[in-house]
Scaffold this motif. Structure first.
Motif, PDB file in Angstrom:
ATOM      1  N   TYR A 229       0.865  -1.181   0.000  1.00 37.59           N
ATOM      2  CA  TYR A 229       0.000   0.000   0.000  1.00 37.59           C
ATOM      3  C   TYR A 229       0.900   1.229   0.000  1.00 37.59           C
ATOM      4  O   TYR A 229       1.654   1.468   0.948  1.00 37.59           O
ATOM      5  N   ARG A 231       1.176   5.495  -0.806  1.00 36.70           N
ATOM      6  CA  ARG A 231       0.364   6.691  -0.973  1.00 36.70           C
ATOM      7  C   ARG A 231       0.517   7.261  -2.385  1.00 36.70           C
ATOM      8  O   ARG A 231       1.588   7.204  -2.981  1.00 36.70           O
ATOM      9  N   VAL A 269       0.283  -4.011  -5.979  1.00 36.83           N
ATOM     10  CA  VAL A 269       0.438  -2.667  -5.431  1.00 36.83           C
ATOM     11  C   VAL A 269      -0.929  -2.004  -5.349  1.00 36.83           C
ATOM     12  O   VAL A 269      -1.697  -2.034  -6.303  1.00 36.83           O
ATOM     13  N   ARG A 270      -1.246  -1.425  -4.219  1.00 31.59           N
ATOM     14  CA  ARG A 270      -2.480  -0.641  -4.090  1.00 31.59           C
ATOM     15  C   ARG A 270      -2.096   0.791  -3.737  1.00 31.59           C
ATOM     16  O   ARG A 270      -1.231   1.010  -2.891  1.00 31.59           O
ATOM     17  N   MET A 271      -2.777   1.713  -4.387  1.00 30.87           N
ATOM     18  CA  MET A 271      -2.463   3.115  -4.168  1.00 30.87           C
ATOM     19  C   MET A 271      -3.473   3.761  -3.239  1.00 30.87           C
ATOM     20  O   MET A 271      -4.667   3.507  -3.347  1.00 30.87           O
ATOM     21  N   GLY A 272      -2.984   4.647  -2.387  1.00 28.52           N
ATOM     22  CA  GLY A 272      -3.887   5.424  -1.547  1.00 28.52           C
ATOM     23  C   GLY A 272      -4.473   6.568  -2.354  1.00 28.52           C
ATOM     24  O   GLY A 272      -4.286   6.658  -3.562  1.00 28.52           O
TER      25      GLY A 272
END
Lengths: 591, 174
Positions: A229, A231, A269-272
């Motif tokens: 995670y 930003r 991948v995860r984006m904020g």
């Protein structure tokens, strides 16, 4: 294509690109563009001491010649002299500490997490492998049981680098003990503390170290899937990380049957989307699931019920990045650095009123004084030291009397501050502690997710009190009200944000109560920051009557004829300070 | 220009119409036109089979997702402590003064939005701001004004060359 030489440029993106363009243009003219590869090391800070104040830097490989303070013209000179004629340009060499020579200051630095940052090409997995990359994962998978890995971590004494300092081996053993067909590992790259950018540098400069650390964690806890995670404010980190994951997959270091074993692991991948509270682990997992990032009560802890209710191990970027080195060099090696309870090294981002700003990595137990004066070169313009803010908006300040405090989890907490993720903001006598507290409170108030009433309402009330003190309308009893409110917010909030939000204010009251009293009772801001409590005047003998201040004053508060002394009308003056800024003879004084 | 429904569908398809990716879908959709309308939210809710209220709650939570129109250039000024300590307030005021709007607003001509951001991790070169995707560090009031002037010149030149191209095209038709 094989290149004869490589040049890696680093600096602020804007300036680095100018230098890169100039260098590439010159190489093109010289016909060297197919022989020499120019790359921009992403991010802001260069190689050895990672002090961004040294301007654009470049390292020429294979000979590892390090240049600093580059302009486009200097880059062209390097192309012609060094890259064409083979004569390094000595005048542009990087010197360890050009401004003020100190007694071997960088000797205080030890690089574990930052060992590859700025020295390898982060976009090449081969560069990482050449620096023993993925050797630790290979060792863990083929020579060690998960229990043995845990044992090494336990010996090392590694603790969570996100700020709380929970023993890493213990956290992993909880997730390992949880029984479930599915488990996850998560990397917290939602570095939101103002003033902390170490995770960004690691993700941009050495992404594989973090990926490798996560894979080892997955092996220990028995997870097959992981989430990163990060930003959204860090687009370069996200791009570098995605590329690194692809390369690791191509090499079989992520995916099915890694190193020919039956261990499989893959990463996403995860984006904020801009929310400070998402750095809190339960909020972060909500956000990964596509929801509002609001924290929830713990227990259950993520180790038993995390992502989608499954056992999840979550660590900070820096924690994972330490793991491969610990496995390769041994737990004893890591434990040989640091203090009794805080082992190893820690990265700090030095900012504020200090001569050399940037990212450093030092063994824990180093004193505040050593960081400020030896590594950071001392206070900017050699002004008096006032305090250091550590632990970001949830931490506290360390005043001068604690300059010799060792920097470790327990010592910082003992004086009302916190390790946090490693922000280290130096303040001089021109910094107003009420204004700073107001500032941090504004941040906490804005970032409060609103779930817990004491945090949502309490931070606003505290902010209003601080604002009125800064505006000169503070009342007797305000300091006590801040202390009382602070205690309620801390007690009544679920997550670290709410519990920590009053810390900066409380710690500043603790150490600088006198300054608060001066604001309230004497209507004086000694640092001359709070506008309602200061007045601008022009010193008649110094004033040369150039009219510049009068012409630049946005509210026409300055009167006076040319070549005669000018006068500021305090009734009209809005205390913007433009007159002082434009005065050529420094005739404007602040009282 | 791509309409609201088409843009929403395109981005949702990219993420496999999965409501777990709602945060990322909305953020990416936000970047298409700078902000989200109720139409965007309704279409996203329909496609992802979640209540509109859920989409709205997520959209309003994150600061990088805007529900109001934004200017052609968005300035995001770091308002955090490290930048404040090294002179951020003066730069902040210079920006407000130069653009004639307070923070949080957009100029009437729709050219500029003046926003604050939380730390962008460039503290060593503070004060810092982002103009669209680009980071500018070591700001002073003067440098901030210069940077804005640079963008203004660039837009003027773009407008002029577009005008010339327009004339040329008309000339060609005649």
């Amino acid at each position: 294509m094989a290149y004869r030489a490589h040049v890696i440029i680093s600096g602020t993106p804007e300036q680095a690109q100018e230098v890169k363009a100039a260098l590439m243009g010159k190489l093109d003219t010289l016909g060297l563009n197919e022989e020499i590869e120019v790359r921009e090391a992403t991010g802001l800070t260069p190689r050895s001491v990672t002090m961004a104040s040294r301007g654009v830097e470049a390292v020429v490989y294979p000979e590892v010649v390090h240049y600093a303070g580059l302009t486009p013209a200097a880059a062209e000179l390097i192309a012609e002299e060094h890259l064409l004629k083979g004569r390094p340009v000595q005048d542009l060499f990087f010197e360890e500490h050009p401004a003020e020579p100190l007694d071997a200051p960088s000797a205080k630095e030890v690089r574990v997490v930052l060992r590859n940052v700025g020295t390898i090409n982060p976009e090449s997995i081969d560069d990482y492998i050449a620096e023993d990359g993925y050797a630790a994962l290979g060792k863990a998978l083929t020579e060690m049981t998960p229990a043995e890995v845990l044992e090494v971590l336990k010996t090392s004494g590694l603790r969570g680098r996100g700020g709380a300092g929970f023993p890493t081996w213990l956290k992993w053993s909880f997730a390992r003990a949880a029984v479930s067909d599915e488990k996850y590992v998560v990397c917290n790259g939602d570095e939101g503390d103002p003033g902390a950018f170490m995770n960004r540098r690691v993700l941009e400069g050495d992404p594989h170290a973090v990926i490798e650390g996560m894979a080892i964690a997955a092996y220990v806890v028995g997870a097959q899937e992981g989430y990163f995670y990060v930003r959204a404010e860090y687009p370069i980190a996200i791009r570098t990380l995605r590329l690194a994951i692809e390369q690791a997959r191509d090499y079989g270091l992520l995916g099915k049957n890694i190193f020919g074993t039956d261990f499989s692991f893959d990463l996403e991948v995860r984006m904020g989307a801009g929310a400070f509270v998402c750095g809190e682990e339960t909020a972060l997992m909500q956000s990964i699931e596509g929801k509002r990032g609001q924290p929830r009560t713990r227990p259950p802890f993520p180790a038993t019920s995390g992502l989608w209710g499954k056992p999840t191990n979550i660590n900070n970027v820096e924690t994972y990045a330490n793991v491969p080195q610990i496995l390769l060099q041994g737990g004893e090696w890591f434990a040989s650095m640091g203090t009794e309870k805080s082992k190893g090294t820690k990265t700090f981002a030095i900012a504020g009123k200090v001569k050399r700003t940037g990212l450093i990595e030092v063994p824990l137990g180093i004193t505040v004084r050593e960081i400020v004066y030896d590594v950071g070169g001392g206070v900017l313009d050699s002004r008096p030291f006032k305090a250091v803010q550590t632990g970001g908006p949830l931490g506290g300040c360390i005043p001068e009397k604690h300059l010799d405090l060792p920097v470790d989890y327990e010592s910082l907490a003992s004086v009302g501050s916190a390790m946090g993720s490693g922000g280290f903001i130096v303040m001089d006598d021109l910094t107003c502690m009420v204004d700073m507290a107001r500032f941090f409170m504004e941040f906490a108030q804005e970032e409060s997710c609103g779930k817990c009433v004491p945090c949502r309402v309490g931070t606003r009330q505290m902010l209003e009190i601080l604002e009125s003190i800064c505006a000169g309308t503070g009342k007797p009893g305000d300091i006590e009200a801040l202390e009382k409110l602070g205690a309620s917010v801390t007690q009544g909030s679920l997550c670290g944000l709410g519990q920590g939000a009053p810390n900066p204010v409380l710690s500043m009251i603790l150490n600088f109560r006198n300054e608060y009293e001066r604001h309230i009772y004497d209507h004086k801001c000694d640092a001359k920051v709070c506008r309602a409590l200061i007045e601008f005047t022009i010193d008649p003998p110094t004033c040369i009557g150039c009219t510049r201040c009068a012409r630049n004053c946005p509210v026409d508060a300055i009167a006076g004829k040319a070549r005669e002394a000018h006068v500021i009308d305090p009734e009209i003056c809005i205390r913007c300070g433009i007159c002082a800024e434009v005065c050529p003879v420094d005739a404007v004084f602040v009282e | 220009m791509e309409d609201v429904i088409a843009a929403t569908n395109r981005i949702i398809d990219k993420y496999g119409a999965n409501s777990e990716s709602l945060v990322e879908i909305l953020r990416e959709l936000n970047d298409v036109g700078g902000y989200l309308t109720t139409e965007h939210l309704a279409q996203a809710a329909k496609r992802l089979r979640v209540p509109e209220s859920k989409v709205a709650s997520v959209a309003s939570f994150y600061s990088l997702i805007s529900l109001e129109p934004m200017g052609r250039h968005v300035i995001r000024f770091c308002q955090d402590a490290p930048c404040h300590v090294v002179g951020g307030r003066e730069v902040w005021e210079a920006l407000e003064h130069e653009l004639g709007i307070p923070f949080g607003e957009t100029t009437l001509d729709g050219e500029w939005s003046l926003m604050t951001t939380s730390c962008i991790g460039a503290c060593a070169v503070g004060p810092v701001m982002m103009v669209d995707e680009d980071i500018y560090g070591n700001l002073t009031p003067e440098r901030a004004r210069e940077i804005i002037a640079r963008y203004r010149t660039a837009s003027r030149q773009a407008a002029q060359s577009a005008e010339r191209a327009g004339f040329a095209a008309q000339g060609g038709q005649e």
